[in-house]
Design an enzyme around this catalytic site. Structure first.
Site, mmCIF file in Angstrom:
data_model
loop_
_atom_site.group_PDB
_atom_site.id
_atom_site.type_symbol
_atom_site.label_atom_id
_atom_site.label_comp_id
_atom_site.label_asym_id
_atom_site.label_seq_id
_atom_site.Cartn_x
_atom_site.Cartn_y
_atom_site.Cartn_z
ATOM 1 N NE ARG A 15 -76.022 -46.830 45.143
ATOM 2 C CZ ARG A 15 -76.113 -47.938 44.418
ATOM 3 N NH1 ARG A 15 -75.735 -47.930 43.155
ATOM 4 N NH2 ARG A 15 -76.584 -49.057 44.935
ATOM 5 C CE LYS A 75 -79.674 -52.101 46.206
ATOM 6 N NZ LYS A 75 -78.645 -52.743 45.323
ATOM 7 C CE1 TYR A 94 -78.922 -50.413 38.211
ATOM 8 C CE2 TYR A 94 -78.585 -49.095 40.181
ATOM 9 C CZ TYR A 94 -78.208 -49.467 38.913
ATOM 10 O OH TYR A 94 -77.108 -48.885 38.334
ATOM 11 C CG HIS A 96 -80.999 -56.525 40.385
ATOM 12 N ND1 HIS A 96 -80.239 -56.840 39.276
ATOM 13 C CD2 HIS A 96 -80.512 -55.339 40.832
ATOM 14 C CE1 HIS A 96 -79.344 -55.897 39.075
ATOM 15 N NE2 HIS A 96 -79.489 -54.964 39.992
ATOM 16 C CD GLU A 118 -82.842 -54.497 37.119
ATOM 17 O OE1 GLU A 118 -82.699 -53.321 37.488
ATOM 18 O OE2 GLU A 118 -83.773 -55.222 37.530
ATOM 19 C CG ASP A 270 -72.939 -58.830 41.258
ATOM 20 O OD1 ASP A 270 -71.966 -59.475 40.819
ATOM 21 O OD2 ASP A 270 -73.404 -57.834 40.676
HETATM 22 P P1 NAD Z 1 -68.653 -57.349 31.503
HETATM 23 O O1 NAD Z 1 -69.657 -58.172 30.760
HETATM 24 O O2 NAD Z 1 -68.325 -55.976 31.037
HETATM 25 O O3 NAD Z 1 -67.267 -58.153 31.580
HETATM 26 C C1 NAD Z 1 -67.165 -59.509 31.895
HETATM 27 C C2 NAD Z 1 -65.985 -60.082 31.137
HETATM 28 O O4 NAD Z 1 -65.752 -61.407 31.614
HETATM 29 C C3 NAD Z 1 -66.230 -60.193 29.620
HETATM 30 O O5 NAD Z 1 -65.242 -59.452 28.911
HETATM 31 C C4 NAD Z 1 -66.121 -61.701 29.357
HETATM 32 O O6 NAD Z 1 -65.539 -62.014 28.109
HETATM 33 C C5 NAD Z 1 -65.232 -62.126 30.515
HETATM 34 N N1 NAD Z 1 -65.248 -63.562 30.794
HETATM 35 C C6 NAD Z 1 -66.279 -64.438 30.757
HETATM 36 N N2 NAD Z 1 -65.845 -65.679 31.068
HETATM 37 C C7 NAD Z 1 -64.507 -65.558 31.330
HETATM 38 C C8 NAD Z 1 -63.480 -66.487 31.690
HETATM 39 N N3 NAD Z 1 -63.750 -67.787 31.839
HETATM 40 N N4 NAD Z 1 -62.229 -66.016 31.877
HETATM 41 C C9 NAD Z 1 -61.934 -64.713 31.713
HETATM 42 N N5 NAD Z 1 -62.861 -63.792 31.351
HETATM 43 C C10 NAD Z 1 -64.123 -64.231 31.157
HETATM 44 O O7 NAD Z 1 -69.161 -57.324 33.025
HETATM 45 P P2 NAD Z 1 -68.754 -56.236 34.129
HETATM 46 O O8 NAD Z 1 -69.672 -55.079 34.023
HETATM 47 O O9 NAD Z 1 -67.299 -56.025 34.058
HETATM 48 O O10 NAD Z 1 -69.154 -57.010 35.471
HETATM 49 C C11 NAD Z 1 -68.356 -58.073 35.991
HETATM 50 C C12 NAD Z 1 -69.024 -58.622 37.244
HETATM 51 O O11 NAD Z 1 -68.974 -57.657 38.286
HETATM 52 C C13 NAD Z 1 -70.514 -58.947 37.082
HETATM 53 O O12 NAD Z 1 -70.811 -60.133 37.762
HETATM 54 C C14 NAD Z 1 -71.192 -57.784 37.732
HETATM 55 O O13 NAD Z 1 -72.513 -58.107 38.169
HETATM 56 C C15 NAD Z 1 -70.260 -57.573 38.880
HETATM 57 N N6 NAD Z 1 -70.405 -56.308 39.621
HETATM 58 C C16 NAD Z 1 -70.358 -56.405 40.986
HETATM 59 C C17 NAD Z 1 -70.438 -55.266 41.763
HETATM 60 C C18 NAD Z 1 -70.315 -55.388 43.254
HETATM 61 O O14 NAD Z 1 -70.631 -54.436 43.963
HETATM 62 N N7 NAD Z 1 -69.840 -56.506 43.784
HETATM 63 C C19 NAD Z 1 -70.627 -54.009 41.166
HETATM 64 C C20 NAD Z 1 -70.677 -53.936 39.769
HETATM 65 C C21 NAD Z 1 -70.564 -55.105 39.005
#
Ligand code: NAD
Length: 363
Positions: A15, A75, A94, A96, A118, A270
């Site tokens: 990016r 980053k 970002y 973190h 963030e 993550d």
């Molecule tokens: P978000 O806060 O929008 O959504 C998370 C959802 O999880 C919420 O609606 C919450 O109610 C729900 N939740 C919590 N506990 C739960 C359970 N026990 N059962 C079912 N649902 C439950 O967050 P998001 O933006 O959707 O991000 C989700 C994850 O993805 C985060 O950890 C974020 O850091 C990660 N992420 C990873 C990458 C990657 O490259 N791997 C990229 C972007 C985001």
């Protein structure tokens, strides 16, 4: 103000922090934008487009860091960049910090203003500079799932949408936030049978209103997860409890109840991941198999689709870059609460409570 955009130096990062249109918006307001030669290449943005928009192309990152009042990046600054960051400079990217003590100390010692994407939060607590990357990861999770369900990739050999006379795949999505809702939308478009689970009733009501008929919106508890897991060809982990480690929703022994060759895409990796057997992987080695279930746990999924991610990120960062350029960081932080929340460090002091508490630094 002089705004500098260096080429990203982190491995596998394609990016860039500014689009040519951003350069144009800033230069027409009287600012100067320095872009490192080749900064946009990974996102398919050639130097000529930046030059045409009014940027000054600079050969060396050292010159950019030496001349710019504000550095805009993607980053967190890498160790090779730390010595170039200086007092009085603003770095908008970002960070973190909580995950990296060395970076935290380097930024404190630099005396620069560290303004973190963030932690830029609006008055409703939303994080508008994180949302687009969750949208990318959510949509991409289905694309990756489809790929790894193919037999040559060691999956079950299943087509997500099935064909007339043959059932489509079952997709279980744990968490119905930004990632989960985006995954469900794309999975539904593939004609798969989708179940999306969450514990937030307001969110479930919303999803139930907006999702198409091939998406079941279900309350997340142990029984439902167990029941759905047996049916699933593809499981997408998308839960988040803000500021905490992801809750573990699937234990190792439950993998044995899953179909052979099924796929888990744990996007929540993550934050530690929501499946007991998840461990972080990279784009160069994205998958591994445990108990005949293929796992994909790449921590920076958006990096693989650098061009889409660059546009998605820059669309939301540019208005804030303009605010900081127009006002200077001190005035911007005093006048605009989202910017104040984004300032994690200023002139050698930590100004963000969670970062200070993580490292027991005075706040
Ligand atoms: P978000 O806060 O929008 O959504 C998370 C959802 O999880 C919420 O609606 C919450 O109610 C729900 N939740 C919590 N506990 C739960 C359970 N026990 N059962 C079912 N649902 C439950 O967050 P998001 O933006 O959707 O991000 C989700 C994850 O993805 C985060 O950890 C974020 O850091 C990660 N992420 C990873 C990458 C990657 O490259 N791997 C990229 C972007 C985001």
């Amino acid at each position: 103000m002089i705004i500098g955009v260096p080429k990203e130096v982190k491995l596998d990062e394609y990016r860039v922090a500014m689009l040519p249109v951003g350069v144009e918006e800033l230069t027409r307001r009287g600012h100067k934008v320095l872009i490192e030669v080749g900064a946009g290449i990974g996102s398919g943005l050639p130097d000529t487009e930046y030059a045409a928009a009014g940027a000054e192309l600079v050969l060396e990152a050292t010159e950019i860091f030496a001349r710019a009042d504000m550095i805009v990046k993607v980053k967190e600054p890498q160790a090779s960049e730390w010595p170039m960051i200086r007092k009085g400079q603003t770095v908008f990217t970002y960070f973190h910090f909580a995950a990296d003590r060395e970076l935290t100390e380097a930024m404190i010692n630099s005396g620069a203003a560290a303004v973190a994407y963030e932690t830029l939060a609006d008055d409703q607590g939303r994080l508008p500079l994180l949302t687009p990357m969750s949208e990318v990861a959510g949509r991409m999770s289905v694309q990756e799932g489809a790929k790894y369900l193919e037999r040559p990739q060691q999956g079950r050999g299943i087509l997500l949408g099935g064909v007339p006379g043959v059932a489509p795949a079952n997709i279980l999505i744990l968490g119905g936030g930004i990632v989960g809702a985006n995954a469900a939308k794309i999975a539904a478009g593939f004609n798969a049978n989708v179940a999306i689970l969450d514990i937030n009733m307001d969110r479930l009501r919303y999803l139930s209103d907006v999702m198409p008929p091939n998406v079941d919106v279900l309350f997340s508890d142990r029984h439902i997860i167990r029941e759905q897991l047996r049916l699933a060809d593809l499981v997408i982990g998308a839960v988040l409890i803000p500021g905490a480690k992801a809750p573990r929703l699937i234990e190792r022994e439950q993998l044995k109840e899953m179909k052979q060759g099924s796929v888990i895409i744990d996007v929540a990796i993550d934050q530690g991941g929501c499946i007991a057997t998840s461990r972080p992987t990279t784009h160069s080695e994205p998958t591994y198999i445990v108990d005949d279930v293929l796992h994909y746990c790449v921590t920076n999924m958006p990096g693989a689709v650098g061009r889409t991610s660059t546009f998605a990120l820059c669309n939301v960062t540019l208005p804030w870059v303009i605010e900081i350029a127009q006002r200077g960081i001190e005035d911007a932080a005093h006048s605009l609460r989202p910017i104040a929340r984004a300032v994690n460090m200023f002139a050698g002091e930590v100004t963000n409570r969670p970062v200070a508490e993580t490292f027991a630094i005075p706040y």
